[in-house]
Design a protein around this motif. Sequence first.
Motif, PDB file in Angstrom:
ATOM      1  N   HIS A   1     -69.883  -1.650 -13.795  1.00 41.29           N
ATOM      2  CA  HIS A   1     -69.275  -0.882 -14.935  1.00 41.29           C
ATOM      3  C   HIS A   1     -68.817   0.646 -14.499  1.00 41.29           C
ATOM      4  N   THR A   2     -69.493   1.032 -13.513  1.00 39.74           N
ATOM      5  CA  THR A   2     -69.266   2.331 -13.062  1.00 39.74           C
ATOM      6  C   THR A   2     -68.168   2.287 -11.766  1.00 39.74           C
ATOM      7  N   MET A   3     -67.756   3.650 -11.470  1.00 36.92           N
ATOM      8  CA  MET A   3     -66.836   3.653 -10.141  1.00 36.92           C
ATOM      9  C   MET A   3     -67.628   3.738  -8.994  1.00 36.92           C
ATOM     10  N   GLY A   4     -68.785   4.307  -8.973  1.00 37.47           N
ATOM     11  CA  GLY A   4     -69.468   4.182  -7.688  1.00 37.47           C
ATOM     12  C   GLY A   4     -70.698   3.145  -7.742  1.00 37.47           C
ATOM     13  N   PHE A   5     -71.255   2.727  -6.729  1.00 44.35           N
ATOM     14  CA  PHE A   5     -72.358   2.101  -6.886  1.00 44.35           C
ATOM     15  C   PHE A   5     -72.979   1.620  -5.414  1.00 44.35           C
ATOM     16  N   ARG A   6     -72.285   2.148  -4.259  1.00 40.42           N
ATOM     17  CA  ARG A   6     -72.903   1.773  -2.929  1.00 40.42           C
ATOM     18  C   ARG A   6     -73.768   2.713  -2.410  1.00 40.42           C
TER      19      ARG A   6
ATOM     20  N   GLU B   1     -79.403  10.847   0.350  1.00 40.93           N
ATOM     21  CA  GLU B   1     -80.089   9.807   1.303  1.00 40.93           C
ATOM     22  C   GLU B   1     -79.238   8.398   1.176  1.00 40.93           C
ATOM     23  N   ARG B   2     -79.036   7.811   2.190  1.00 45.36           N
ATOM     24  CA  ARG B   2     -78.225   6.508   2.381  1.00 45.36           C
ATOM     25  C   ARG B   2     -78.646   5.527   1.429  1.00 45.36           C
ATOM     26  N   HIS B   3     -77.771   4.842   0.461  1.00 43.93           N
ATOM     27  CA  HIS B   3     -78.107   3.810  -0.392  1.00 43.93           C
ATOM     28  C   HIS B   3     -78.981   4.263  -1.354  1.00 43.93           C
ATOM     29  N   ALA B   4     -78.735   5.403  -1.809  1.00 43.86           N
ATOM     30  CA  ALA B   4     -79.523   6.060  -3.053  1.00 43.86           C
ATOM     31  C   ALA B   4     -78.550   6.047  -3.971  1.00 43.86           C
ATOM     32  N   THR B   5     -78.659   5.516  -5.152  1.00 40.92           N
ATOM     33  CA  THR B   5     -77.585   5.501  -6.080  1.00 40.92           C
ATOM     34  C   THR B   5     -78.342   5.176  -7.516  1.00 40.92           C
ATOM     35  N   SER B   6     -77.690   5.571  -8.705  1.00 43.68           N
ATOM     36  CA  SER B   6     -78.354   5.766  -9.728  1.00 43.68           C
ATOM     37  C   SER B   6     -77.520   4.324 -10.587  1.00 43.68           C
ATOM     38  N   LYS B   7     -76.670   3.750 -10.007  1.00 43.85           N
ATOM     39  CA  LYS B   7     -75.756   2.651 -10.593  1.00 43.85           C
ATOM     40  C   LYS B   7     -76.176   1.372 -10.539  1.00 43.85           C
ATOM     41  N   LEU B   8     -77.162   1.041  -9.558  1.00 42.36           N
ATOM     42  CA  LEU B   8     -77.804  -0.182  -9.417  1.00 42.36           C
ATOM     43  C   LEU B   8     -79.391  -0.341  -9.504  1.00 42.36           C
TER      44      LEU B   8
ATOM     45  N   GLU C   1     -63.895  10.173  -4.135  1.00 41.03           N
ATOM     46  CA  GLU C   1     -65.532   9.580  -4.148  1.00 41.03           C
ATOM     47  C   GLU C   1     -66.082  10.699  -5.150  1.00 41.03           C
ATOM     48  N   LEU C   2     -66.026  11.818  -4.801  1.00 44.46           N
ATOM     49  CA  LEU C   2     -66.653  13.037  -5.798  1.00 44.46           C
ATOM     50  C   LEU C   2     -66.044  12.936  -7.338  1.00 44.46           C
ATOM     51  N   VAL C   3     -64.788  12.661  -7.410  1.00 47.03           N
ATOM     52  CA  VAL C   3     -64.292  12.516  -8.685  1.00 47.03           C
ATOM     53  C   VAL C   3     -65.087  11.280  -9.367  1.00 47.03           C
ATOM     54  N   GLU C   4     -65.060  10.251  -8.701  1.00 44.02           N
ATOM     55  CA  GLU C   4     -65.374   8.997  -9.308  1.00 44.02           C
ATOM     56  C   GLU C   4     -67.067   9.223  -9.807  1.00 44.02           C
ATOM     57  N   ASN C   5     -67.777  10.001  -9.004  1.00 43.86           N
ATOM     58  CA  ASN C   5     -69.133  10.729  -9.634  1.00 43.86           C
ATOM     59  C   ASN C   5     -69.012  11.296 -10.774  1.00 43.86           C
ATOM     60  N   CYS C   6     -68.048  12.126 -10.570  1.00 47.48           N
ATOM     61  CA  CYS C   6     -67.868  12.787 -12.101  1.00 47.48           C
ATOM     62  C   CYS C   6     -67.702  12.020 -13.256  1.00 47.48           C
ATOM     63  N   ILE C   7     -66.718  11.264 -13.317  1.00 46.27           N
ATOM     64  CA  ILE C   7     -66.512  10.214 -14.347  1.00 46.27           C
ATOM     65  C   ILE C   7     -67.758   9.376 -14.477  1.00 46.27           C
TER      66      ILE C   7
ATOM     67  N   SER D   1     -64.010  21.885  -3.525  1.00 44.63           N
ATOM     68  CA  SER D   1     -64.797  22.398  -4.443  1.00 44.63           C
ATOM     69  C   SER D   1     -64.306  21.486  -5.781  1.00 44.63           C
ATOM     70  N   ILE D   2     -65.417  20.707  -6.495  1.00 43.41           N
ATOM     71  CA  ILE D   2     -65.383  19.938  -7.436  1.00 43.41           C
ATOM     72  C   ILE D   2     -66.472  20.259  -8.777  1.00 43.41           C
ATOM     73  N   ILE D   3     -65.816  20.557  -9.777  1.00 43.59           N
ATOM     74  CA  ILE D   3     -66.789  21.105 -10.768  1.00 43.59           C
ATOM     75  C   ILE D   3     -66.513  20.228 -12.050  1.00 43.59           C
ATOM     76  N   ASP D   4     -67.762  19.511 -12.767  1.00 42.05           N
ATOM     77  CA  ASP D   4     -67.603  18.947 -13.844  1.00 42.05           C
ATOM     78  C   ASP D   4     -68.648  19.506 -14.706  1.00 42.05           C
ATOM     79  N   ASP D   5     -68.337  18.849 -15.896  1.00 40.24           N
ATOM     80  CA  ASP D   5     -69.542  19.256 -17.115  1.00 40.24           C
ATOM     81  C   ASP D   5     -70.178  18.307 -17.635  1.00 40.24           C
ATOM     82  N   GLY D   6     -70.630  17.270 -16.795  1.00 40.89           N
ATOM     83  CA  GLY D   6     -71.069  16.025 -16.990  1.00 40.89           C
ATOM     84  C   GLY D   6     -72.784  16.303 -17.117  1.00 40.89           C
ATOM     85  N   GLU D   7     -73.483  14.869 -16.918  1.00 44.46           N
ATOM     86  CA  GLU D   7     -75.189  14.865 -17.327  1.00 44.46           C
ATOM     87  C   GLU D   7     -75.815  15.968 -16.266  1.00 44.46           C
TER      88      GLU D   7
END
Length: 678
Positions: free
Chosen positions: A91-96, A74-81, A30-36, A56-62
Amino acid sequence: MGKINRLDEHLSNMIAAGEVVERPMGIVKELVENCIDAHATNIEIQISQGGIESISIIDDGEGMDSGDATLAFERHATSKLKEVNDLWNIHTMGFRGEALPSIASVSHVLLRTNNGNESTEVEIKYGTLVCAKPCATPKGTMIEVRNLFQKTPARFKHLKSPQYEFSLISDVVQKFALSHPDIGFLLSHDGRTVFKTRGNGSLLEVLMQIYGRETAKSAIALDGKDNDYMIDGYIMQPQYNRATKYYMLLYINGRMIRNYHLQKAVMDAYAPFLPKDRYPIAVINLHMDAQLVDVNVHPSKWEIRLSKEKQLEKLIYQTISEALTNRLEVPKIKINKEEKKEKIEMQELEFTYERDNQTKQLHLDVNQSFLSPQKEEQVKIIEEIPDTNIEKKELIKVEKETVDYTQLPKEEKMLVKEDGFKYEIKEEPVSVNIVSQEESMTVETVEEDIKPSDSQLKNEYFAFKPQVEKQKLEISKEESFTPKNPSLPQLRVIGQFHNSYIIAEGEKGLYIIDQHAAQERYHYEVIRKQILAGITETQPLLIPITIESTMSAVSQVNDINALLEQLGIHLEAFGNTTFVCRELPVWMKDIKEEAFLQDMIDIWEKDKEICIDKLRKRAISTMACHSSIRFNRSLTLEEMKQVIKDLEKCEQPFHCPHGRPTLICMEDKDLIHEFERG
């Protein structure tokens, strides 16, 4: 009234975590999908104690701003939908919007993020917000999950050993690396780097890191498309296979999935090239319009639903079948080259007492004879010096060098001694007849006495001259034939081994042919060609065959016959649970008819359809097997040559109908290495 309770948010998150967060591997996924989704180019995963102690997961994303960093838990809080229609065009890995709150409810989470403008730290302990404050951190996001399931003992007790849990994490990270070769992944366990990719976009390089160099070198590129789907990726040669189906990796729009029907299409394409219970290695990327796939089936997002699934299955089957047919190679014998052979060093004799020049030379010659052959100069004597009337029996000593006797002029021959010097012998010209390899030729050598004047010269000559056996070699003319499959090399029969294998030489090395499998392949294609040509002759049965089945199957006898009549088979209802067959096709004479008919009815009952091609293939395979050369049968040279000729006539000569290889190759380079000539 009063029986139904409204669950509080924390309890709801813990229940949801049971579906999303089954074990540490699920958290990493789940966390790597958020990084992608954050467009990271490098992702670092640090695991401690299999993820049970910390992840521990570290990325250089946005990254995120302070408001989004807190809202993300918070539950059902997402930037994908944003609206309902977005759910059918993902078109994203996560969305729920369930992963982060579910993880935070069963662990101690620390989040640090920087979007380039501000940095924020958020700490949540088992669903309770501890703090949210500014901090110093590089651009991107770092999330740390500690003490997983410490307050949910029912889930904690089902975790296995740290080594097992980490193996699952390693597997899912490697799958991410294969689906996103443009992202650099670094996985470490207890401070030790285990897996790392450069993120240069080369899928072949990632394949080499995961499966090894030889497997990656055998990769066959895929390229297929139709109006709705596009396929790319790599499949491996059939000789590189596994005992489980978990090495067939499927990705839809970059998302790893599990789909039985698509995997079955891959296995069906490989079926003619693999033995039973062996599975291929494949990395297949499927690209399609997002509206053709429903990923909102399960919180883990492994399962999907596809529109036009049958169309995609057919495209996968055709693409892989075509790639294998065009790029199939002869299986190579695997030799372990890493095993170091013990080097034997010869001891050199040392003398300390005084000696004259003649004795010194004698001792020097003795020492030279014990040295390793690799340290001596190579001396090659091709022909025996013929006995001629030598007028001048004087040997003239010339410079020390390696001599190739075949390069000497006809007027003189050279006698090469072991001391590395060459000597000239004047003699009469000798005529040499050169016979082409296509013609029949006889090579004879006659040994005669040589009478040099010096007895010492005579002894030296007979000590070092080559011993050539009298032999007769005949090479017959044969018609040149181009194999039907261009990948099959031209082979020349050498002999037979243990009355079971034909030994031949080819362009790449030594080839070993399974005589039964090779003949089985040829007979299979011959019989199949006859049947597909429309030969539907039937033979009435003296005693009709009865097949016990179910009432449901017998009641649908007309539907079954609509399929079986393509094979020339017709069934009749004989009572409530029995079929009767009164005639069968002629080509079924060598198989067990009753068992074959029973299998067809069982298959129809299971799927409500019958794959005629598969049933026909199984019947033809049985007939080809029964009519082929058996093991432990001695063959003449002409019979062995005929097996090779028959194999050259096959469209697919590399595997028998059951998927076993018909021939294997030991390459020249491997032979050179094993004999230490390299």
